[in-house]
Design a protein around this motif. Sequence first.
Motif, PDB file in Angstrom:
ATOM      1  N   VAL A  48       0.632  -1.321   0.357  1.00  0.00           N
ATOM      2  CA  VAL A  48       0.035   0.450  -0.023  1.00  0.00           C
ATOM      3  C   VAL A  48       1.076   1.085  -0.150  1.00  0.00           C
ATOM      4  CG1 VAL A  48      -1.296   1.176   1.472  1.00  0.00           C
ATOM      5  CG2 VAL A  48      -2.022  -0.600   1.035  1.00  0.00           C
ATOM      6  N   ASP A  49       1.698   0.925   0.504  1.00  0.00           N
ATOM      7  CA  ASP A  49       2.895   1.885   0.684  1.00  0.00           C
ATOM      8  C   ASP A  49       2.813   2.478  -1.054  1.00  0.00           C
ATOM      9  OD1 ASP A  49       2.683   2.532   3.568  1.00  0.00           O
ATOM     10  OD2 ASP A  49       4.016   2.350   4.392  1.00  0.00           O
ATOM     11  N   PHE A  50       3.670   1.982  -1.329  1.00  0.00           N
ATOM     12  CA  PHE A  50       4.473   1.277  -2.597  1.00  0.00           C
ATOM     13  C   PHE A  50       3.558   2.379  -3.694  1.00  0.00           C
ATOM     14  CE2 PHE A  50       5.134  -0.775  -6.864  1.00  0.00           C
ATOM     15  CZ  PHE A  50       6.377  -0.514  -7.441  1.00  0.00           C
ATOM     16  N   GLY A  51       1.970   1.804  -3.402  1.00  0.00           N
ATOM     17  CA  GLY A  51       1.091   2.732  -4.232  1.00  0.00           C
ATOM     18  C   GLY A  51      -0.276   1.832  -4.440  1.00  0.00           C
ATOM     19  N   PHE A  52       0.025   0.899  -4.461  1.00  0.00           N
ATOM     20  CA  PHE A  52      -1.209   0.241  -4.716  1.00  0.00           C
ATOM     21  C   PHE A  52      -2.444   0.045  -3.508  1.00  0.00           C
ATOM     22  CE2 PHE A  52       1.808  -3.216  -6.227  1.00  0.00           C
ATOM     23  CZ  PHE A  52       0.876  -3.561  -6.540  1.00  0.00           C
ATOM     24  N   SER A  67      10.794  -5.163  -2.339  1.00  0.00           N
ATOM     25  CA  SER A  67      11.640  -5.263  -3.363  1.00  0.00           C
ATOM     26  C   SER A  67      11.636  -6.846  -4.022  1.00  0.00           C
ATOM     27  CB  SER A  67      13.115  -5.186  -2.763  1.00  0.00           C
ATOM     28  OG  SER A  67      14.096  -5.730  -3.780  1.00  0.00           O
ATOM     29  N   ARG A  68      11.043  -7.254  -2.794  1.00  0.00           N
ATOM     30  CA  ARG A  68      11.390  -9.276  -3.319  1.00  0.00           C
ATOM     31  C   ARG A  68       9.965  -9.369  -4.195  1.00  0.00           C
ATOM     32  NH1 ARG A  68      13.217 -12.806   0.004  1.00  0.00           N
ATOM     33  NH2 ARG A  68      11.147 -14.739  -0.738  1.00  0.00           N
ATOM     34  N   ILE A  69       8.935  -8.529  -3.307  1.00  0.00           N
ATOM     35  CA  ILE A  69       7.513  -8.942  -4.377  1.00  0.00           C
ATOM     36  C   ILE A  69       7.743  -8.313  -5.764  1.00  0.00           C
ATOM     37  CG2 ILE A  69       5.255  -7.851  -4.720  1.00  0.00           C
ATOM     38  CD1 ILE A  69       5.161  -8.903  -1.899  1.00  0.00           C
ATOM     39  N   LEU A  70       8.200  -6.495  -6.078  1.00  0.00           N
ATOM     40  CA  LEU A  70       8.366  -6.592  -7.194  1.00  0.00           C
ATOM     41  C   LEU A  70       9.367  -7.278  -8.103  1.00  0.00           C
ATOM     42  CD1 LEU A  70       8.656  -2.623  -6.863  1.00  0.00           C
ATOM     43  CD2 LEU A  70       6.952  -3.548  -7.382  1.00  0.00           C
ATOM     44  N   SER A  81       1.776  -6.921 -26.367  1.00  0.00           N
ATOM     45  CA  SER A  81       2.372  -5.401 -26.422  1.00  0.00           C
ATOM     46  C   SER A  81       2.881  -5.050 -24.836  1.00  0.00           C
ATOM     47  CB  SER A  81       1.853  -3.974 -27.130  1.00  0.00           C
ATOM     48  OG  SER A  81       0.613  -3.958 -25.926  1.00  0.00           O
ATOM     49  N   THR A  82       3.722  -3.713 -25.197  1.00  0.00           N
ATOM     50  CA  THR A  82       3.870  -2.936 -23.264  1.00  0.00           C
ATOM     51  C   THR A  82       2.859  -3.264 -22.744  1.00  0.00           C
ATOM     52  OG1 THR A  82       6.003  -2.785 -24.580  1.00  0.00           O
ATOM     53  CG2 THR A  82       5.323  -1.191 -22.950  1.00  0.00           C
ATOM     54  N   GLY A  83       1.804  -2.334 -23.522  1.00  0.00           N
ATOM     55  CA  GLY A  83       0.479  -1.798 -23.443  1.00  0.00           C
ATOM     56  C   GLY A  83      -0.254  -2.981 -22.694  1.00  0.00           C
ATOM     57  N   ASP A  84      -0.414  -4.283 -23.846  1.00  0.00           N
ATOM     58  CA  ASP A  84      -0.814  -4.886 -22.653  1.00  0.00           C
ATOM     59  C   ASP A  84      -0.463  -5.694 -21.837  1.00  0.00           C
ATOM     60  OD1 ASP A  84      -2.595  -7.402 -22.919  1.00  0.00           O
ATOM     61  OD2 ASP A  84      -1.539  -8.691 -24.014  1.00  0.00           O
ATOM     62  N   ALA A  85       0.763  -5.585 -21.848  1.00  0.00           N
ATOM     63  CA  ALA A  85       1.441  -5.732 -20.113  1.00  0.00           C
ATOM     64  C   ALA A  85       0.917  -5.433 -18.922  1.00  0.00           C
ATOM     65  CB  ALA A  85       2.804  -6.068 -19.751  1.00  0.00           C
ATOM     66  N   GLN A  86       1.646  -3.940 -19.475  1.00  0.00           N
ATOM     67  CA  GLN A  86       0.760  -2.572 -18.061  1.00  0.00           C
ATOM     68  C   GLN A  86      -1.172  -2.537 -18.055  1.00  0.00           C
ATOM     69  OE1 GLN A  86       1.794   0.771 -20.776  1.00  0.00           O
ATOM     70  NE2 GLN A  86       3.455   0.518 -19.868  1.00  0.00           N
ATOM     71  N   ALA A 116      -4.950  -4.049 -14.027  1.00  0.00           N
ATOM     72  CA  ALA A 116      -5.975  -4.830 -14.073  1.00  0.00           C
ATOM     73  C   ALA A 116      -6.408  -5.330 -12.313  1.00  0.00           C
ATOM     74  CB  ALA A 116      -6.390  -6.264 -14.712  1.00  0.00           C
ATOM     75  N   PHE A 117      -5.059  -6.081 -11.998  1.00  0.00           N
ATOM     76  CA  PHE A 117      -4.885  -5.973 -10.585  1.00  0.00           C
ATOM     77  C   PHE A 117      -4.241  -4.766  -9.960  1.00  0.00           C
ATOM     78  CE2 PHE A 117      -0.973  -7.637 -11.710  1.00  0.00           C
ATOM     79  CZ  PHE A 117       0.068  -7.153 -10.528  1.00  0.00           C
ATOM     80  N   GLY A 118      -4.743  -3.890  -9.572  1.00  0.00           N
ATOM     81  CA  GLY A 118      -4.643  -2.624  -9.204  1.00  0.00           C
ATOM     82  C   GLY A 118      -2.543  -1.649  -9.209  1.00  0.00           C
ATOM     83  N   PHE A 119      -1.623  -2.614  -9.888  1.00  0.00           N
ATOM     84  CA  PHE A 119      -0.177  -2.683  -9.727  1.00  0.00           C
ATOM     85  C   PHE A 119      -0.770  -0.545 -10.019  1.00  0.00           C
ATOM     86  CE2 PHE A 119       4.158  -0.948 -10.981  1.00  0.00           C
ATOM     87  CZ  PHE A 119       4.968  -2.138 -10.238  1.00  0.00           C
ATOM     88  N   PRO A 120       0.437   0.591  -8.929  1.00  0.00           N
ATOM     89  CA  PRO A 120       0.401   1.638  -9.803  1.00  0.00           C
ATOM     90  C   PRO A 120       0.686   2.115 -10.194  1.00  0.00           C
ATOM     91  CG  PRO A 120       1.775   1.122  -7.774  1.00  0.00           C
ATOM     92  CD  PRO A 120       0.839  -0.471  -8.492  1.00  0.00           C
ATOM     93  N   ASP A 121      -0.242   2.780 -11.620  1.00  0.00           N
ATOM     94  CA  ASP A 121       0.211   3.643 -13.092  1.00  0.00           C
ATOM     95  C   ASP A 121       1.884   4.787 -12.580  1.00  0.00           C
ATOM     96  OD1 ASP A 121      -1.284   2.577 -14.378  1.00  0.00           O
ATOM     97  OD2 ASP A 121      -3.252   4.085 -14.972  1.00  0.00           O
ATOM     98  N   HIS A 122       1.994   4.932 -11.395  1.00  0.00           N
ATOM     99  CA  HIS A 122       2.914   5.702 -11.594  1.00  0.00           C
ATOM    100  C   HIS A 122       4.522   5.434 -10.760  1.00  0.00           C
ATOM    101  CE1 HIS A 122       1.002   5.358  -7.602  1.00  0.00           C
ATOM    102  NE2 HIS A 122       2.595   5.995  -6.539  1.00  0.00           N
ATOM    103  N   GLN A 123       4.461   3.844 -10.397  1.00  0.00           N
ATOM    104  CA  GLN A 123       5.333   2.935 -10.590  1.00  0.00           C
ATOM    105  C   GLN A 123       6.045   1.656 -11.546  1.00  0.00           C
ATOM    106  OE1 GLN A 123       7.146   4.134  -8.052  1.00  0.00           O
ATOM    107  NE2 GLN A 123       5.593   3.990  -6.136  1.00  0.00           N
TER     108      GLN A 123
END
Length: 182
Positions: A39-43, A136-139, A157-162, A167-174
Motif C-alpha cells: 500500500v505504501d508503494f501505491g497499491f 523489493s522481493r515482490i517487485l 505489446s507493452t501496453g497489453d502487459a501494462q 487489472a490487479f491494481g499495480f500503480p501506474d506511477h510505479q
Amino acid sequence: MNVMLSDPRNTPLLFAYFQEACLTFLLGSNPWEVDEAMVDFGFDQGPFEVQDHIGLDLVYAHVDWRSLDYNAEPWALIPKRIFELGKLGKKAGAGWYRYPGSGGKVEDPIVADLALEEAYFAKLDRADFDKEVIKSRILKAIDLKGARLKTEGWFTSTGDAQNQLRAFGFPDHQLEHLSFLT
C-alpha cells in the motif's frame, strides 16, 4: 479496488504477486506488514487483503495441494494451512485477517504463527524483512514473471502487459520499477 479473477492461470502476474507475498510471509514477515509495504508503494490494497476479498477458495481453486512439491514451492505451505483451518476470506469471517462483527479487518495471531511453524518444519531460515525488502522481493517476482511471459509471447505489446498489471491494481506511477516493460 475491483480485482476480477476468474482463473489465476489467466492472470499470471497477479498470481506471481500472490505467490511472492506468501513466500515473503513465510520467510520473514506477516500479512499485514506485506500489505502495508505494498500500500505504501501505491497499491490500494495489499495482496493478502485482496485475496481475502476475492476469497481464497477462488484465488487458489486451480492448485492441486496434494500433488505440490512443497520443497520446490514453499510459497504454498501457508495457503495450504489456511485452507485446512477453513479460513476462506472475508465471506467466511476469516482468511489472512479476521473479520469480526462489523466486517473490519483485524490482524490474526494464528495466521502469523503459521509462518513460524511452517518455516520450522520445512527447515527454512526466517529473517525479519523491513518494508523495503518486502517491496523489493515482490517487485522482483512480478518483474521476473513478466520477463518470462514476454519471452513466451504472452503479451501482444507493452501496453497489453501494462493493462494486465493495472487489472490487479499495480500503480501506474510505479510501472518504471518493472524492467520487463522496456
